[in-house]
Scaffold this motif. Sequence first.
Motif, short mmCIF file in Angstrom:
data_model
loop_
_atom_site.label_atom_id
_atom_site.label_comp_id
_atom_site.label_asym_id
_atom_site.label_seq_id
_atom_site.Cartn_x
_atom_site.Cartn_y
_atom_site.Cartn_z
N VAL A 1 -3.28 8.02 -10.45
CA VAL A 1 -2.43 7.23 -9.54
C VAL A 1 -2.45 5.78 -10.01
CG1 VAL A 1 -2.04 6.39 -7.18
CG2 VAL A 1 -3.04 8.65 -7.53
N GLY B 1 0.65 4.16 -4.28
CA GLY B 1 -0.53 4.72 -3.59
C GLY B 1 -0.44 4.61 -2.08
N ASN C 1 -5.83 0.99 -9.45
CA ASN C 1 -5.27 0.10 -8.42
C ASN C 1 -4.86 -1.23 -9.04
OD1 ASN C 1 -4.43 -0.66 -5.89
ND2 ASN C 1 -6.48 -0.97 -5.06
N GLU D 1 -7.71 6.77 0.87
CA GLU D 1 -8.40 6.55 -0.41
C GLU D 1 -9.63 7.45 -0.51
OE1 GLU D 1 -8.92 2.50 -1.62
OE2 GLU D 1 -10.29 3.07 -3.25
N ALA E 1 -0.64 9.27 -2.03
CA ALA E 1 -1.96 9.86 -1.76
C ALA E 1 -1.83 11.37 -1.59
CB ALA E 1 -2.58 9.21 -0.52
N ILE F 1 -7.80 6.70 -10.13
CA ILE F 1 -7.04 5.71 -9.36
C ILE F 1 -7.03 4.39 -10.12
CG2 ILE F 1 -6.91 4.39 -7.20
CD1 ILE F 1 -8.19 6.65 -5.74
N ALA G 1 -1.15 2.20 -8.78
CA ALA G 1 -0.54 1.60 -7.59
C ALA G 1 -0.76 0.10 -7.58
CB ALA G 1 -1.15 2.20 -6.33
N ARG H 1 -0.84 -1.64 -4.84
CA ARG H 1 -1.74 -1.91 -3.72
C ARG H 1 -2.00 -0.58 -3.02
NH1 ARG H 1 -0.78 -5.00 1.85
NH2 ARG H 1 1.06 -3.70 1.81
N PHE H 2 -3.14 0.03 -3.35
CA PHE H 2 -3.41 1.35 -2.78
C PHE H 2 -3.45 1.24 -1.26
CE2 PHE H 2 -5.30 5.25 -1.64
CZ PHE H 2 -4.94 6.13 -2.65
N GLY H 3 -2.73 2.14 -0.59
CA GLY H 3 -2.64 2.10 0.88
C GLY H 3 -1.20 1.86 1.32
N ARG I 1 -10.32 10.21 -3.35
CA ARG I 1 -11.52 10.12 -4.19
C ARG I 1 -12.42 11.35 -4.12
NH1 ARG I 1 -11.83 5.45 -6.90
NH2 ARG I 1 -10.83 3.61 -5.99
#
Length: 546
Positions: free
Chosen positions: A256, A236, A302, A290, A241, A300, A258, A260-262, A294
């Motif tokens: 998705v 993510g 996470n 994010e 993204a 998502i 992930a 650690r989203f970001g 969204r």
Amino acid sequence: MGRVNAVRLPESRSFSMLDANLQSQLKTYLERVTRPIQITAHADDSAKSQEMLELLETLTTLSSQISLEVRRDSGERTPSFALGTPGQDIHLAFAGLPMGHEFTSLVLALLQVGGHPSKATAELIEQVRNLDGDYRFETYFSLSCQNCPDVVQALNLAAVLNPRIQHVAIDGGLFPAEVEARQIMSVPTIYLNGEVFDQGRMTLEQIVAKLDTGAAKRDAEKIATKAPFDVLVVGGGPAGAAAAIYAARKGIRTGVAAERFGGQVLDTMAIENFISVKETEGPKLATALEQHVREYEVDIMNLQRATALVPAGDDGLVEIKLENGASLKSRSVILSTGARWRQMNVPGEDQYRNKGVAYCPHCDGPLFKGKRVAVIGGGNSGVEAAIDLAGIVAHVTLLEFDDKLRADEVLQKKLRSLGNVTIITSALTQEVLGDGQKVTGLVYQDRVGGDAHRVELEGIFVQIGLLPNTEWLKDSVALSPRGEILIDDRGQTNVPGVFAAGDCTTVPYKQIIIAMGAGSTAALSAFDHLIRTSVPKSSGAVAEAA
Ligand code: FAD
């Protein structure tokens, strides 16, 4: 309701000296408060206590909902103040003055204690409310720490939501005896019930996942019930993204997963090369990523780590196995698990990361204009970085562990032609030096003579390798000798229906905007794959038209 943008106060400025503009901005925010906020301050005669009282008294003038009670000799940390509201059991306090980067934390705490809803998802809020246990958190922060507000804000919100969670955010600089006694070397450091809980940036989701031991099992059960996706993105960061947005905009079922989203963006501060945005900060960009994802119907998931990929069988579904034991299935998969910089693992490296220790010359080079820097590593990337930096900074010292540089001869020749570069070989970097705030130098050992040498400088670029997060794919997807996923110009891997994008691939140049472009390419290719494979063989004409 609008969102509260980061409101940062200079670290030393007293609240009453703020311009009318900021006061009126705060007043507007505080209009969202729907219930009384009681502030209980613990003060003495010190200048810091007076400063705190001045700040709190000013707050009372900005909203009729805010009241202040001052206690002396209360036995609490001084200066400190707690926020509460009648009829609710809330244990949320600040020890010291939440100025600098923490001012936004104070504004959010006032709003949330005052009944304004947070932006956390309903699911997360429910999870925090259901935490069954007594948790007494203490977070040590510094006013210049950019990672601290995330933790302070997460735990403040937890304290507002669950009466059994207590949180006090402590300005380490104002309580040196505590910092010394607890041997705190970096911020944020989080204590739970008197023991170290964690260090570094954490989201509320991560904190809850760590507290809620049953969560992984519940997650696995929930994931097991999910229907197959059309496109499942693994990772993510910027690539993931972008892939998710491009896929979802085609109206297909997109997910998705992930860890650690970001992604790496969360560890980045100033970003000045995200085209059309002159300057931003990593966490801000991660939040924007994010929020943008969204906007679409994207599932998502996470804090989910993929551990294996099983290519599609007769059912045409690729399987992604997760660490918690569950599996996800999808008609196509986009791998965007990014990469991590190899670290030197020497004292001072972590402490001064983003305070002089940098890993990306394209990104951070211009921040060192006119200063002295070192580049660690004499391979192609180190030498390229040194050449690049020599055009910007005052002086570059290149340190190579081996007795010769390993970069291509043409690069070495170019490097040697530059007047402001010193090359040192057989050099083992031993320590990053700093003054508590930023890098001031480094120490290296001459591997031939054995002597230690000190170099005074302001920046250190570590160029000893970028490791793709692909270890989990080595038995299923073709990788380059460096572990990067081999892709063609459409993002296609060697496995049908599996695409890849961003830093985990062979794409040259690892940058945010490049990862986003690659994620978009991979999503369009996945869609193309879907429309071709979804059409029954009998209607070949339609397939061709598609
Ligand atoms: P990443 O951002 O690495 O994201 C990878 C994603 O995959 C994450 O969500 C991660 O949690 C997830 N993941 C990893 N393994 C698994 C797994 N097994 N299962 C599930 N999920 C997994 N670039 C710029 O353009 N400008 C800059 O100023 C800049 N500054 C930088 C500063 C620093 C300190 C760093 C470290 C990098 C910087 N970069 C910058 C580079 C930039 O951040 C990367 O190029 C970009 O983030 C790559 O995006 P990505 O989506 O490919 O990978």
